[in-house]
Design an enzyme around this catalytic site. Structure first.
Site, PDB file in Angstrom:
ATOM      1  N   GLY A  12       1.043  -1.296  -0.081  1.00  0.00           N
ATOM      2  CA  GLY A  12      -0.064   0.075   0.018  1.00  0.00           C
ATOM      3  C   GLY A  12       0.946   1.085  -0.066  1.00  0.00           C
ATOM      4  CE1 TYR A 165      -9.485  -0.673   8.529  1.00  0.00           C
ATOM      5  CE2 TYR A 165     -10.468   0.538  10.451  1.00  0.00           C
ATOM      6  CZ  TYR A 165      -9.469   0.430   9.355  1.00  0.00           C
ATOM      7  OH  TYR A 165      -8.392   1.049   9.703  1.00  0.00           O
TER       8      TYR A 165
HETATM    9  N1  LIG Z   1      -5.777   7.031   8.017  1.00  0.00           N
HETATM   10  C1  LIG Z   1      -6.041   6.698   9.023  1.00  0.00           C
HETATM   11  O1  LIG Z   1      -6.687   7.493  10.055  1.00  0.00           O
HETATM   12  C2  LIG Z   1      -5.766   5.382   9.671  1.00  0.00           C
HETATM   13  C3  LIG Z   1      -5.978   5.188  11.058  1.00  0.00           C
HETATM   14  C4  LIG Z   1      -5.648   3.778  11.485  1.00  0.00           C
HETATM   15  C5  LIG Z   1      -5.317   2.702  10.740  1.00  0.00           C
HETATM   16  N2  LIG Z   1      -4.964   3.128   9.546  1.00  0.00           N
HETATM   17  C6  LIG Z   1      -4.342   2.030   8.627  1.00  0.00           C
HETATM   18  O2  LIG Z   1      -3.186   2.658   7.901  1.00  0.00           O
HETATM   19  C7  LIG Z   1      -3.150   1.604   6.474  1.00  0.00           C
HETATM   20  C8  LIG Z   1      -2.631   2.868   5.542  1.00  0.00           C
HETATM   21  O3  LIG Z   1      -4.020   3.566   5.164  1.00  0.00           O
HETATM   22  P1  LIG Z   1      -4.060   5.132   4.750  1.00  0.00           P
HETATM   23  O4  LIG Z   1      -4.840   5.818   5.867  1.00  0.00           O
HETATM   24  O5  LIG Z   1      -2.622   5.424   4.429  1.00  0.00           O
HETATM   25  O6  LIG Z   1      -5.010   4.788   3.432  1.00  0.00           O
HETATM   26  P2  LIG Z   1      -4.800   4.689   1.904  1.00  0.00           P
HETATM   27  O7  LIG Z   1      -4.152   6.104   1.402  1.00  0.00           O
HETATM   28  O8  LIG Z   1      -6.049   4.655   1.490  1.00  0.00           O
HETATM   29  O9  LIG Z   1      -3.961   3.551   1.845  1.00  0.00           O
HETATM   30  C9  LIG Z   1      -4.280   2.426   1.846  1.00  0.00           C
HETATM   31  C10 LIG Z   1      -3.356   1.533   0.833  1.00  0.00           C
HETATM   32  O10 LIG Z   1      -3.564   0.173   0.761  1.00  0.00           O
HETATM   33  C11 LIG Z   1      -3.876   0.017  -0.660  1.00  0.00           C
HETATM   34  N3  LIG Z   1      -4.531  -1.360  -1.031  1.00  0.00           N
HETATM   35  C12 LIG Z   1      -5.912  -1.573  -0.479  1.00  0.00           C
HETATM   36  N4  LIG Z   1      -6.380  -2.659  -1.088  1.00  0.00           N
HETATM   37  C13 LIG Z   1      -5.516  -2.965  -1.835  1.00  0.00           C
HETATM   38  C14 LIG Z   1      -5.516  -4.331  -2.867  1.00  0.00           C
HETATM   39  N5  LIG Z   1      -6.373  -4.848  -2.938  1.00  0.00           N
HETATM   40  N6  LIG Z   1      -4.230  -4.352  -3.331  1.00  0.00           N
HETATM   41  C15 LIG Z   1      -3.085  -3.674  -3.169  1.00  0.00           C
HETATM   42  N7  LIG Z   1      -3.018  -2.509  -2.502  1.00  0.00           N
HETATM   43  C16 LIG Z   1      -4.445  -2.107  -1.808  1.00  0.00           C
HETATM   44  C17 LIG Z   1      -4.191   1.181  -1.476  1.00  0.00           C
HETATM   45  O11 LIG Z   1      -3.858   1.088  -2.742  1.00  0.00           O
HETATM   46  P3  LIG Z   1      -4.799   1.998  -3.820  1.00  0.00           P
HETATM   47  O12 LIG Z   1      -4.590   3.175  -3.527  1.00  0.00           O
HETATM   48  O13 LIG Z   1      -4.480   1.059  -5.110  1.00  0.00           O
HETATM   49  O14 LIG Z   1      -6.437   1.576  -3.388  1.00  0.00           O
HETATM   50  C18 LIG Z   1      -3.369   2.203  -0.718  1.00  0.00           C
HETATM   51  O15 LIG Z   1      -1.791   2.128  -1.226  1.00  0.00           O
HETATM   52  C19 LIG Z   1      -4.369   1.148   6.486  1.00  0.00           C
HETATM   53  O16 LIG Z   1      -4.004  -0.356   6.928  1.00  0.00           O
HETATM   54  C20 LIG Z   1      -5.436   1.640   7.590  1.00  0.00           C
HETATM   55  O17 LIG Z   1      -6.177   0.465   7.885  1.00  0.00           O
HETATM   56  C21 LIG Z   1      -5.434   4.233   8.923  1.00  0.00           C
END
Ligand SMILES: NC(=O)c1ccc[n+]([C@@H]2O[C@H](COP(=O)([O-])OP(=O)(O)OC[C@H]3O[C@@H](n4cnc5c(N)ncnc54)[C@H](OP(=O)(O)O)[C@@H]3O)[C@@H](O)[C@H]2O)c1
Length: 278
Positions: A12, A165
């Site tokens: 990701g 989730y």
């Molecule tokens: N943002 C927050 O406040 C927060 C809080 C707690 C935990 N998290 C965790 O942090 C992590 C990163 O999230 P983020 O906030 O940075 O969001 P994000 O920008 O949406 O990042 C998620 C990443 O996962 C990739 N991904 C999703 N489905 C996929 C698939 N089928 N195959 C390959 N890649 C895939 C996405 O790729 P695409 O761009 O191609 O979809 C993106 O690169 C996640 O695990 C999330 O649960 C985030």
């Protein structure tokens, strides 16, 4: 553990927290391998790292982590790379509607739990060969509200995005702790983390989820700040040989009491293992 010269894979990595984790690790001298869903996103993410860290050693791999074939192909590619010593399972999703993957899993479960399970276990030997090695699971405090209903892991009784989730993230903490019990921490450590509320595109999946996320995310920290605990767990000597922990802001944080249930963790491990058998 110094990051310099180490090969570190981040899933990701094209956006949000993952992209900034890759950049920070590249700045520390790691060879970062950015795992993205398609080639265009991989090229853009690699260019972002190289533009912001001119001496960076950055390469990319493409994998769809919602399919077992994609995850297994990635594990093979990462093994073939040689020298991989840190895996950051960062990719994650929240879904607007219930969707079932080609392998028969609910999509949130597939990406947030099954993919890190299969990728990490397949890479154990490779990581162990480059010990001391680390697995870092980007989790969420949402897991605190999760429950595991073995009778309904595919949300057939009704789909509510936060519930799916929370469950997937609780499963990932249970997996983190169970893997830590099974692997010698002198070889491979595994830890999970909450990155904070981070202003990313994470919830921009339409419907009520996106409506809520667009309001909520403005209270969040930047993706660079959100990457700090991932980078800490991937590189800090302070957590050398420390395994099975759940971290927030680079210190151990509270977990859902269910995550401490070793019997539940074993049951989930066995269930997941059976469910991914071909
Ligand atoms: N943002 C927050 O406040 C927060 C809080 C707690 C935990 N998290 C965790 O942090 C992590 C990163 O999230 P983020 O906030 O940075 O969001 P994000 O920008 O949406 O990042 C998620 C990443 O996962 C990739 N991904 C999703 N489905 C996929 C698939 N089928 N195959 C390959 N890649 C895939 C996405 O790729 P695409 O761009 O191609 O979809 C993106 O690169 C996640 O695990 C999330 O649960 C985030």
């Amino acid at each position: 553990m110094s990051a310099a010269g180490r090969a570190i894979a981040i899933t990701g990595a094209n956006g949000g927290i993952g992209r900034h984790t890759a950049l920070a690790l590249a700045r520390l001298g790691a060879h970062v391998v950015l795992v993205c869903r398609n080639q265009q996103r991989a090229d853009e993410a690699t260019a972002f790292v190289r533009d912001n860290a001119p001496n960076a050693r950055a390469s990319s791999l493409v994998a769809d982590l919602s399919t077992l074939a994609g995850v297994r192909g990635l594990a093979r590619d990462l093994s073939a790379l040689g020298g991989l010593s840190v895996l950051v399972n960062n990719a994650g999703v929240i879904c607007r509607r219930r969707a079932i993957t080609d392998d028969g899993f609910e999509l949130t479960w597939a990406v947030n739990h099954v993919a890190p399970f299969v990728l990490s276990t397949m890479l154990l030997e490779t990581l162990g060969a480059n010990a001391p090695a680390r697995i870092v699971n980007v989790n969420s405090d949402s897991h605190l509200h999760g429950t595991i209903d073995f009778g309904d892991l595919n949300s057939e009784k009704g789909f509510w995005p936060p519930r799916a989730y929370e469950r997937s993230k609780l499963a990932n903490v249970l997996f983190t702790k169970e893997l830590a019990r099974r692997v010698d921490p002198a070889r491979v450590t595994v830890n999970a983390l909450h990155p904070g509320l981070v202003n990313t595109d994470f919830g921009e999946v339409g419907g009520i989820v996106e409506f809520g996320w667009r309001v909520y995310k403005h209270f969040g920290i930047t993706p660079a700040e959100g990457a700090r605990t991932s980078v800490y767990l991937a590189t800090s000597p302070e957590v050398a040989a420390k395994s099975g922990g759940y971290y927030r802001k680079c210190v151990l944080g509270p977990v859902n009491p269910l995550a401490e249930d070793a019997q539940l963790a074993t049951r989930l491990w066995d269930h997941t293992e059976r469910s991914v058998r071909g």
